[in-house]
Design a protein around this motif. Sequence first.
Motif, short mmCIF file in Angstrom:
data_model
loop_
_atom_site.label_atom_id
_atom_site.label_comp_id
_atom_site.label_asym_id
_atom_site.label_seq_id
_atom_site.Cartn_x
_atom_site.Cartn_y
_atom_site.Cartn_z
N GLN A 197 12.27 -14.34 -28.15
CA GLN A 197 11.03 -15.10 -28.33
C GLN A 197 11.31 -16.52 -28.83
N ARG A 198 12.32 -16.64 -29.71
CA ARG A 198 12.66 -17.96 -30.23
C ARG A 198 13.40 -18.81 -29.19
N ASP A 199 14.14 -18.13 -28.33
CA ASP A 199 14.99 -18.84 -27.37
C ASP A 199 14.83 -18.23 -25.98
N PRO A 200 13.67 -18.42 -25.34
CA PRO A 200 13.40 -17.76 -24.05
C PRO A 200 14.37 -18.15 -22.95
N ASN A 201 14.99 -19.32 -23.06
CA ASN A 201 15.95 -19.72 -22.03
C ASN A 201 17.18 -18.83 -22.01
#
Length: 304
Positions: A197-201
Motif C-alpha cells: 500500500q505504501r509502495d504500489p510500484n
Amino acid sequence: MELNENARIDTSQVEDRRGSGGGGGMGIPIPIGGGRGGIVGIIIAVLVALVGGGFGLNAATNGGGSDQGDNTALEQKCSAQDALKQLDCRNTLYVNSIQAYWRTAMPEVFGEQYQPSRTVFFSQAVSTGCGRADSGVGPFYCPADDLVYIDLTFYRLLADQLGAEGEFAQPYVLAHEYGHHVQDLLGTEAQMRRQQQRDPNNANALSVKLELQADCYAGAWAKNATGTSNAQGQKIFKSITDQDIQQAIDTAEKIGDDAIQKRAGRPVNPDEFTHGTSAQRQQWFTKGYSTGDPKACDTFGGTL
C-alpha cells in the motif's frame, strides 16, 4: 517416498466439503488477465494462483462465509487398511506431517506458538472467508479464515498439462500453502500488504518475496519431514529420497512466472511476475531444503 502404513491418519485436520453442494453455481471468477482461451488459458488461471496463496480473493470475488463439510466418509476411508492408496488420505497424511513439523519448528525458530489450520477439500467451487472461489484458482490459503483450500483434481492438471507427475509435487504444494499460514501467524503477510500500500510500484516484487519465502518454508519442511510423527508418536514418513526432492524442484521449475508466460505464448515480462521465476522458485525451495532452517528463508532481507 514411503509413507508409514501404520501411521494413523488424523482427518480432523481436513474439512471435506466435496459432498456439501458448495460447488453449485459460481461467484464472480477471479480475474487472471492476459491469458488466452482453451487449455492454455485454463493452465494460466490455475497456475497464477498455484502454490500462490490466493490472497487476492477478497477483492476479486463476492460474498464470504463457508460451506459445511462432512468428514464421515473420509474418516471411514482413511481408517481402512488400504488408506494410503487413496489420494485424499495420502494428502491428509501430508497435512499431518506439515503441521507436526511447524508445531515444533515455529516455537523453536521464531519463539511463537503454532496455531493449526485445516485443509479444505472441495469440488468445483467453494465459499471462503476471502470470498467465493472455483477450482480454476488452484490451491490457495485464505488469511481471513486461516484455511488452506484445494480441489484434489488439480493434481491431474499439474501432471497431465505441465508434466509434474511425481508424487512429491503434492506435499510440496501443500507445504507451500502452509508456509503462507506461517507467514500469516508471524505477521509477515500483513506487513507485506502494508508495504504494498505504501509502495504500489513494488507490489509485484513484494508478492514475489512472499511466495519465494513460502517455497523456502516448504523446503525446510521437506528436509525435516522424516522426523515428523502423528499424535500417537508414529513416524509419518519412512523415507524421502533424492528423487522425491528432485520432483519438487522440477515442479518449482514448471510453475515459475516466466515458464507460465512462455507456455501461454506470451513474452516474458518481469513486471508481471508475482510468484518468482523458475530459477528463483527452485533456488529458494533448495535453500530451505539444504539448510532445514526456516530462518534461512529471509527473502525480504536481501537480494533475490
